[in-house]
Every structure is written in structure tokens, then in C-alpha cells.
Design an enzyme around this catalytic site. Structure first.
Site, mmCIF file in Angstrom:
data_model
loop_
_atom_site.group_PDB
_atom_site.id
_atom_site.type_symbol
_atom_site.label_atom_id
_atom_site.label_comp_id
_atom_site.label_asym_id
_atom_site.label_seq_id
_atom_site.Cartn_x
_atom_site.Cartn_y
_atom_site.Cartn_z
ATOM 1 N N THR A 3 0.758 -1.101 -0.059
ATOM 2 C CA THR A 3 -0.050 0.160 0.212
ATOM 3 C C THR A 3 0.908 1.215 -0.174
ATOM 4 O O THR A 3 1.496 1.503 1.128
ATOM 5 C CB THR A 3 -0.933 0.071 1.148
ATOM 6 O OG1 THR A 3 -1.620 -1.361 1.148
ATOM 7 C CG2 THR A 3 -2.084 1.122 1.260
ATOM 8 N N LYS A 32 -7.699 0.556 -2.586
ATOM 9 C CA LYS A 32 -7.148 0.203 -1.119
ATOM 10 C C LYS A 32 -7.253 1.352 -0.255
ATOM 11 O O LYS A 32 -7.439 1.252 1.000
ATOM 12 C CB LYS A 32 -5.959 -0.346 -1.499
ATOM 13 C CG LYS A 32 -5.006 -0.680 -0.031
ATOM 14 C CD LYS A 32 -5.757 -1.589 0.898
ATOM 15 C CE LYS A 32 -5.248 -1.832 2.402
ATOM 16 N NZ LYS A 32 -3.876 -2.547 2.144
ATOM 17 N N LYS A 60 -0.175 5.993 7.987
ATOM 18 C CA LYS A 60 0.397 5.905 6.798
ATOM 19 C C LYS A 60 -0.793 6.073 5.633
ATOM 20 O O LYS A 60 -0.513 7.010 4.850
ATOM 21 C CB LYS A 60 1.390 4.847 6.402
ATOM 22 C CG LYS A 60 2.128 5.005 5.074
ATOM 23 C CD LYS A 60 2.544 3.623 4.922
ATOM 24 C CE LYS A 60 1.375 2.681 4.381
ATOM 25 N NZ LYS A 60 1.745 1.389 3.717
#
Length: 281
Positions: A94, A169, A237
Site C-alpha cells: 500500500t 485500497k 500512513k
């Protein structure tokens, strides 16, 4: 059984069980991890390489499952120094859409192929091979990857060109960050009102407010055990990546402030639902 040689780079909390699932099926597997200790369990049935270059040279399809932009950049700098003509790279990390598209373009210039294929699900679905895999890339590359992706996930969603997997995502993790903060606040509220935590979680999970996300975090909340299946720092993040990609909404500022403060207070290595410990302060 496919005769293509598979390489897997990145044997962390997610990458290790995913690579193990490919090994169990009997694919011709090679692995690499920056810290060699995490590769020890693969020495009996697979090939363990000491460098990215060796793995790439000896593989046809290469999976990468890494922590963030900088880790992916470091690996693909080594990848791009090789002859990668005809090789397919499947990045399941990711990372930012910008970095993913940059790497995709660089791989294609060198006559390789690239798909972004991040996953929904944490360590348990990774071990069970029941992840949801969100894929961006050309149809022919997705078809080539599919026999291997099927051993990692229960649902493979091809969403369009390169970058669409990452986009999906970031979207789903943005939603999860709201669920986990909301769940933590709700439990703290019910604690304050004297409701037994186990009872409250049963009510949540058996009502319309319950979901797979609330159910999977229930044991952690009832046992006060926040060993990370998905660390709070990783969610921070992803929220920041979502913000940079355009998630500019009323909740965005609150989410970033909360998760960033939890990180600053030392809760970043806990599971993401460990946000409750920060909020309780």
C-alpha cells in the site's frame, strides 16, 4: 500446475503467510527479505536469495509486499538495474498512487509488466488465503497473475488500469480508520456508563452496526491485548496517503489528528484498534 518461476520479496507480517500459501500449493518459489531471519522457514521447500537481483534474475513473476514508498523505491531501484524483459511484477504494497504509477512506467520502459494489487484483510485472512485483492493493470497481465492471486485471496477485483488497485485500497482503509476510531470511542463511552465491554461488543456485532471489522477486533478489545495484526502506524500512513490523494472531508482532519497523536504518544506499534488506549487518556 504453472511452470512459471515465482519470486516473493518482503516477508513481513503479511508477506510471510502469503508467500507460505504459494509454497504450500507447490509453485516454484523463491523468496527474499532484507533481514534473512524471516526467510529461514522457506529454506526447506523454496529457494532463499540473498539479493533482490538474484531473485529477479531467477524468477518470471515477482511479488513485492513492502511497507511504504521508500521500501518499494529501494527494491525497485535494484529491480530496474536488471534485464526484466517479459517479467511480471505484482506489487501488493500500500503506497502512494504517484509512486505506484512511477514504478509501473519505469518497469514498462524496460519491457516488463506491472500490476498494483493491494489487499483488504490482515494477518489472519493472509494466512487463510481469503484476502480481497484489488487490481490495477492490463487485462493480459491480470490473467497471467490470476492463478497465483487465487491462492492468496477469495476475491480478485480487476478495477481498471494501473493505479486503480491502489485507489481502491486507500478508499477502503480510509473507511476502516473511521470504523476503528468510532468503535473505540463507543466502547469507551459504554465503559463510562457501566456497560460490560463483552456485552456491548455482542450488541454491536449482532446489530446493524456490526461488521467484519468490528468482529475481528472484538477479541482484542475484550482481552485488552493489542498485538498488531495491522499496526496503528500503518493506518496512519494510509490515512495520510488518502489525504494526499484527495480525501479532504470533515472527518479527514479529525482522523489524522487522532492517529498522529496516538503515534506521537507511543501507540504506533500496537494494533490499530489500540487507538482506544490513546483515546482513554
Amino acid at each position: 500446475m504453472s511452470t512459471e518461476k515465482i519470486g516473493f520479496i518482503g516477508l513481513g507480517n503479511m508477506g510471510h503467510p502469503m508467500a507460505k500459501n504459494l509454497e504450500k500449493v507447490g509453485f516454484h518459489l523463491s523468496v527474499y527479505n532484507r533481514t534473512i531471519e524471516k526467510a529461514v522457514e522457506f529454506q526447506e521447500k523454496s529457494t532463499v536469495y540473498n539479493t533482490v537481483s538474484e531473485l529477479v534474475t531467477n524468477s518470471d513473476i515477482i511479488f513485492t509486499m513492502l511497507t511504504n514508498d521508500s521500501a518499494v523505491k529501494a527494491v525497485y531501484e535494484q529491480v530496474l538495474a536488471q534485464n526484466i524483459t517479459g517479467k511480471l511484477f505484482i506489487d501488493m504494497s500500500t503506497i502512494s498512487p504517484e509512486k505506484s504509477n512511477e514504478i509501473s512506467s519505469a518497469v514498462k520502459i524496460k519491457e516488463g509488466s506491472f500490476i498494483d494489487a493491494p489487499v483488504a484483510g490482515s494477518t489472519k485472512p493472509a494466512a487463510e488465503g481469503t484476502l480481497i485483492i484489488m487490481v490495477g493493470g492490463e487485462e493480459k497481465d491480470v490473467q497471467r497473475a490470476e492463478p497465483f492471486l487465487q491462492k492468496l485471496g477469495k476475491n480478485i477485483k480487476h478495477l481498471g488500469e494501473n493505479g486503480k488497485g491502489i485507489a481502491a485500497k486507500l478508499s477502503v482503509n480510509y473507511f476502516l480508520s473511521t470504523i476503528y476510531q468510532g468503535l473505540a470511542e463507543t466502547i469507551l463511552f459504554s465503559d463510562k456508563l457501566g456497560i460490560d465491554r463483552k456485552n456491548m461488543l455482542e450488541i454491536i456485532n449482532e446489530s446493524a452496526s456490526g461488521s467484519g471489522a468490528t468482529k475481528v477486533k472484538t477479541p482484542l478489545l475484550t482481552e485488552n491485548n493489542y498485538e498488531p495484526a495491522f499496526a496503528l502506524d500503518l493506518m496512519l500512513k494510509d490515512i495520510l496517503l488518502a489525504k494526499n490523494a484527495g480525501a479532504d472531508f470533515p472527518l479527514s482532519k479529525t482522523l489524522i489528528e487522532t492517529y498522529q497523536s496516538a503515534h506521537n504518544e507511543g501507540f504506533g506499534k500496537d494494533d490499530v484498534i489500540g487507538i482506544i488506549n490513546y483515546l482513554s487518556k
